[in-house]
Design an enzyme around this catalytic site. Structure first.
Site, PDB file in Angstrom:
ATOM      1  N   ASP A  64      54.892  28.258  71.891  1.00  0.00           N
ATOM      2  CA  ASP A  64      56.538  27.321  72.191  1.00  0.00           C
ATOM      3  C   ASP A  64      55.886  26.100  72.850  1.00  0.00           C
ATOM      4  OD1 ASP A  64      55.755  28.887  74.163  1.00  0.00           O
ATOM      5  OD2 ASP A  64      57.933  30.981  73.381  1.00  0.00           O
ATOM      6  N   ASN A 119      65.660  39.390  77.512  1.00  0.00           N
ATOM      7  CA  ASN A 119      66.920  39.824  76.153  1.00  0.00           C
ATOM      8  C   ASN A 119      66.317  40.047  74.566  1.00  0.00           C
ATOM      9  OD1 ASN A 119      65.715  37.151  75.594  1.00  0.00           O
ATOM     10  ND2 ASN A 119      67.014  36.033  75.406  1.00  0.00           N
ATOM     11  N   HIS A 136      63.397  38.280  73.287  1.00  0.00           N
ATOM     12  CA  HIS A 136      62.953  37.571  72.569  1.00  0.00           C
ATOM     13  C   HIS A 136      61.951  37.549  72.456  1.00  0.00           C
ATOM     14  CE1 HIS A 136      62.777  34.325  76.756  1.00  0.00           C
ATOM     15  NE2 HIS A 136      61.568  34.672  76.269  1.00  0.00           N
ATOM     16  N   GLU A 160      65.459  33.341  70.071  1.00  0.00           N
ATOM     17  CA  GLU A 160      66.548  33.830  71.102  1.00  0.00           C
ATOM     18  C   GLU A 160      66.869  34.765  69.957  1.00  0.00           C
ATOM     19  OE1 GLU A 160      66.865  33.773  74.520  1.00  0.00           O
ATOM     20  OE2 GLU A 160      66.991  31.901  74.728  1.00  0.00           O
TER      21      GLU A 160
HETATM   22  C1  GLP Z   1      58.971  32.861  77.590  1.00  0.00           C
HETATM   23  C2  GLP Z   1      58.148  32.487  76.654  1.00  0.00           C
HETATM   24  C3  GLP Z   1      57.753  33.956  75.869  1.00  0.00           C
HETATM   25  C4  GLP Z   1      57.547  34.907  77.137  1.00  0.00           C
HETATM   26  C5  GLP Z   1      58.755  35.037  77.862  1.00  0.00           C
HETATM   27  C6  GLP Z   1      58.621  36.231  78.671  1.00  0.00           C
HETATM   28  O1  GLP Z   1      60.272  32.720  77.737  1.00  0.00           O
HETATM   29  N1  GLP Z   1      58.170  31.498  76.231  1.00  0.00           N
HETATM   30  O2  GLP Z   1      56.800  33.596  74.712  1.00  0.00           O
HETATM   31  O3  GLP Z   1      56.971  36.535  76.263  1.00  0.00           O
HETATM   32  O4  GLP Z   1      59.300  33.954  78.849  1.00  0.00           O
HETATM   33  O5  GLP Z   1      57.380  35.815  80.471  1.00  0.00           O
HETATM   34  P1  GLP Z   1      56.836  36.744  81.019  1.00  0.00           P
HETATM   35  O6  GLP Z   1      56.181  37.170  80.137  1.00  0.00           O
HETATM   36  O7  GLP Z   1      56.699  36.060  82.277  1.00  0.00           O
HETATM   37  O8  GLP Z   1      57.751  37.695  81.403  1.00  0.00           O
END
Ligand code: GLP
Length: 242
Positions: free
Chosen positions: A67, A136, A138, A143
């Protein structure tokens, strides 16, 4: 599904990096599906260490990221493009032209999503896809919703996601509210999926994702359908898994 129990973030990262190194050793021209966020940073550091130690070369690999924020791209310090260069690409021998992310600077969403889907199709199946998980549920930026989306699409980010990502920006107003994200199809078609989960704050969503109903309201729950899912979770994240 296989769950690898790690005692902490460091062990989770070490185990994940071992799987990446094994994958690239066995298939040097692997297609690696890569993620951003804090969770994979330790894994990327260890992959770079393995490269520096001469244990692995990524020169023949191709990479595809999940992404990117709409409006951000190369040169923007908060872009996922810069994140990948800072945390991984500049520390290994992957060829720049073999790395791929959605182009957040392309504001023509229809064209950009079509371009990225065609690019993913041309790469063939992803050999190894690393994933983190949002609070959440995702994965990538898929989402919670009332339906799963197969292909690359533009999403409005959840208030919870914007809040979680605020820590990377100076002001809340600076956090982008839309992103391009890979859809569920290439993730489910990946030969192996590696879901990394660390910390107590992710324990409840991990339990819901792995043991609850498969529903687009908990996007990661779709991973229960993947035939080769490896979850590496530390003790704190496994708190509610029995
Ligand atoms: C972002 C990314 C995800 C990631 C998520 C969790 O929103 N788009 O790919 O898994 O955050 O992030 P973190 O690993 O910092 O908790």
């Amino acid at each position: 599904m296989r769950i690898i129990a790690a005692s902490n973030y460091e062990e989770m990262s070490a185990r994940a990096a071992e799987i990446f190194v094994a994958q690239v050793t066995l298939k040097p021209d692997s297609v690696l599906g890569l993620a951003t966020g804090s969770t994979p940073v330790g894994t990327y550091q260890r992959m770079a260490e393995a490269y520096r130690a001469g244990k692995v070369s990524f020169a023949a690999c191709r990479t595809v990221n999940l992404d990117e924020y709409v409006g951000l791209g190369p040169g923007d310090s908060q872009s996922y493009h810069e994140f990948m260069w800072e945390n991984l690409f500049s520390h290994i021998d992957v060829k720049p032209e073999h790395t791929n992310l959605p182009d957040g600077k392309n504001l023509d969403a229809v064209a950009e999503c079509a371009r990225y889907d065609a690019l993913i199709a041309a790469l063939g199946s992803i050999d190894l896809q690393i994933l983190g998980i949002g609070h959440n549920g995702h994965i990538a930026f898929n989402e919670p919703s009332d339906h799963f989306v197969a292909g690359t699409h533009m999403v409005e980010l959840d208030a919870q996601t914007i809040e979680a990502n605020q820590r990377f920006f100076e002001r809340r107003e600076d956090v982008p509210t839309t992103a391009y994200t890979m859809g569920m199809a290439p993730i489910l078609q990946a030969r192996q999926v590696l879901l990394l989960v660390s910390g107590e704050a992710k324990a409840e969503i991990l339990r819901r994702s792995l043991t609850g109903p498969i529903t687009p309201e908990v996007p990661a729950s779709i991973l229960q359908l993947h035939p080769n899912l490896v979850v590496i979770a530390d003790d704190a994240a496994r708190k509610w898994l029995t």
